[in-house]
Scaffold this active site. Structure first.
Site, PDB file in Angstrom:
ATOM      1  NE  ARG A  56      25.680 -20.424  48.376  1.00  0.00           N
ATOM      2  CZ  ARG A  56      25.730 -21.076  49.499  1.00  0.00           C
ATOM      3  NH1 ARG A  56      26.270 -22.300  49.537  1.00  0.00           N
ATOM      4  NH2 ARG A  56      25.257 -20.592  50.619  1.00  0.00           N
ATOM      5  N   GLY A  57      28.494 -18.502  49.390  1.00  0.00           N
ATOM      6  CA  GLY A  57      28.766 -18.770  50.801  1.00  0.00           C
ATOM      7  C   GLY A  57      30.057 -18.039  51.167  1.00  0.00           C
ATOM      8  CB  ALA A  58      30.796 -15.628  53.873  1.00  0.00           C
ATOM      9  NE  ARG A 110      27.075 -12.762  45.975  1.00  0.00           N
ATOM     10  CZ  ARG A 110      26.417 -13.683  46.675  1.00  0.00           C
ATOM     11  NH1 ARG A 110      26.944 -14.872  46.857  1.00  0.00           N
ATOM     12  NH2 ARG A 110      25.238 -13.415  47.195  1.00  0.00           N
ATOM     13  CD  GLN A 149      20.917 -19.173  48.560  1.00  0.00           C
ATOM     14  OE1 GLN A 149      19.699 -19.133  48.686  1.00  0.00           O
ATOM     15  NE2 GLN A 149      21.630 -18.103  48.258  1.00  0.00           N
ATOM     16  CG  ASP A 185      26.945 -13.715  53.914  1.00  0.00           C
ATOM     17  OD1 ASP A 185      25.932 -14.250  54.379  1.00  0.00           O
ATOM     18  OD2 ASP A 185      27.545 -14.139  52.908  1.00  0.00           O
ATOM     19  CG  ASN A 223      23.274 -15.715  57.305  1.00  0.00           C
ATOM     20  OD1 ASN A 223      24.248 -16.006  56.620  1.00  0.00           O
ATOM     21  ND2 ASN A 223      22.340 -16.594  57.594  1.00  0.00           N
ATOM     22  CE  LYS A 224      21.438 -15.703  50.776  1.00  0.00           C
ATOM     23  NZ  LYS A 224      21.755 -14.692  49.718  1.00  0.00           N
TER      24      LYS A 224
END
Ligand code: MRU
Length: 349
Positions: free
Chosen positions: A45-47, A88, A195, A236, A246-247
């Site tokens: 995960r993570g862009a 995603r 996270q 993201d 973002n998150k």
């Protein structure tokens, strides 16, 4: 350096981020469908990491293709790209990576199939190398913005684990510390997927970087007490006007930072900047399962049948963003102009 993901002869190898911080386990995705599953289930995960994983998934699918001519390979490529593209929706790096692989396929299409396959594998591997270099460049640019000492707050994980190594926001922090700044990181735990507490704290502690985990609802109090000198987060997707997805929870942090006069920085590679999306309004926001909210470490923490919302990301309007740190340099408001300028700029070392 933590190996978040890696190309091997057998497939794509990931550190399983769903098992951290208690277990450091590596998993092998042997087919492009398994790579798609790894992205969907957030093993990776993570862009930026999602982007390179997608490219490697495409390369793996193409490598295993039984197509006997370029037209058949092209249609298989489209099927692979569709499967991976549906995992995603928010991180634009996923679509950037698929597009880059498609352009490579196009460029190689006059070659014999084995050379096309080898070329696509090389392209995906090259993207991993470039991602780390971009993070290091971001670190060099962003380190200058960090305070010479004191607390820096981050949200989610924009570190080595979210990239191919070094990290974006955490790369900036690593570079600042490397240049002699005395930074103490405050890591929001980042409900519901944690996270911050599971991943950011794990990788910073591995590097011996002073870290304090706080529950998300403590950030305002920490700012008020003067413990936070700056905020740095990843992204993201960054729209053409500088709005930042973002998150979930990033927006609240940005508003709190503004209230307390604390600069709020975003660090992201150019592959996260989406000049085709005019504003944050058009960024698709992934909705994840209710269970991530109603259950915590396998235990039910909300009543049966309660309504739940679980957007994985939010959008921070550009007015809260003090600067966007990229490998091409630092953009400041008005972002419509500064991002366009960087679009034309050569990659700065
Ligand atoms: O849902 P995730 O864990 O993939 O979300 C990750 C984030 O929001 C990160 O901050 C972002 O991708 C930047 S990572 C360098």
């Amino acid at each position: 350096m933590i190996k978040t993901l890696e190309w091997t002869d057998e497939g794509v190898r990931f550190i399983d981020q769903t098992r951290l911080p208690t277990e450091e386990v590596y998993v092998l995705s042997r087919t492009y469908r398994e790579v798609a599953d790894a992205i969907r289930t957030m093993i990776v995960r993570g862009a930026p990491a999602i982007g390179v994983a997608a490219a490697m998934g495409v390369a793996l699918g193409v490598k295993q293709s039984t197509a006997t001519d370029i037209n058949a390979l092209r249609s298989e490529f489209d099927q692979i790209a569709k499967t991976i593209g549906e995992t995603r929706p928010t991180a634009v790096n996923l679509f950037w990576a698929i597009r880059r692989m498609k352009e490579k396929l196009q460029a190689l299409s006059a070659m014999p199939l084995p050379q096309i396959k080898a070329g696509l594998v090389r392209e995906a591997q090259q993207m991993l190398v470039e991602d780390i270099a971009a993070n290091e460049a971001m670190g060099r640019h962003g380190a200058t913005l960090m305070p010479s000492s004191g607390g820096v707050l981050t949200h989610c994980n924009a570190g080595a684990l979210a990239t191919c190594g070094y990290g974006t926001a955490l790369g900036v922090i690593r570079a600042a510390i490397g240049s002699g700044k005395q930074i103490h990181v405050f890591a929001d735990e980042t409900r519901p997927f944690l996270q911050g507490s599971r991943l950011t704290a794990w990788e910073l502690m591995k590097d011996g970087i002073p870290t304090t985990v706080i529950a998300d609802n403590m950030a305002g109090a920490m700012m008020r007490q003067g413990k936070i000198k700056a905020v740095v987060v990843g992204a993201d997707r960054i729209a053409a006007n500088g709005d930042v997805a973002n998150k979930i929870g990033t927006y609240s942090v940005a508003v709190l930072a503004r209230e307390h006069g604390i600069p709020f920085y975003v660090a992201a590679p150019w592959s996260t900047v989406d000049l085709n999306t005019p504003t944050g309004e058009q960024i698709p926001i992934e909705q994840r399962s209710a269970r991530e909210v109603t259950h915590h470490a396998g235990k039910q923490v909300a009543p049966d049948g309660v309504n739940v919302e679980n957007p994985a990301f939010d959008v921070t309007p550009n007015k809260y963003v003090a600067a966007i740190i990229t490998e091409r340099g630092i953009a400041r408001a008005p972002y419509l102009e500064s991002l366009q300028e960087l679009e034309g700029a050569a990659v700065a070392g």
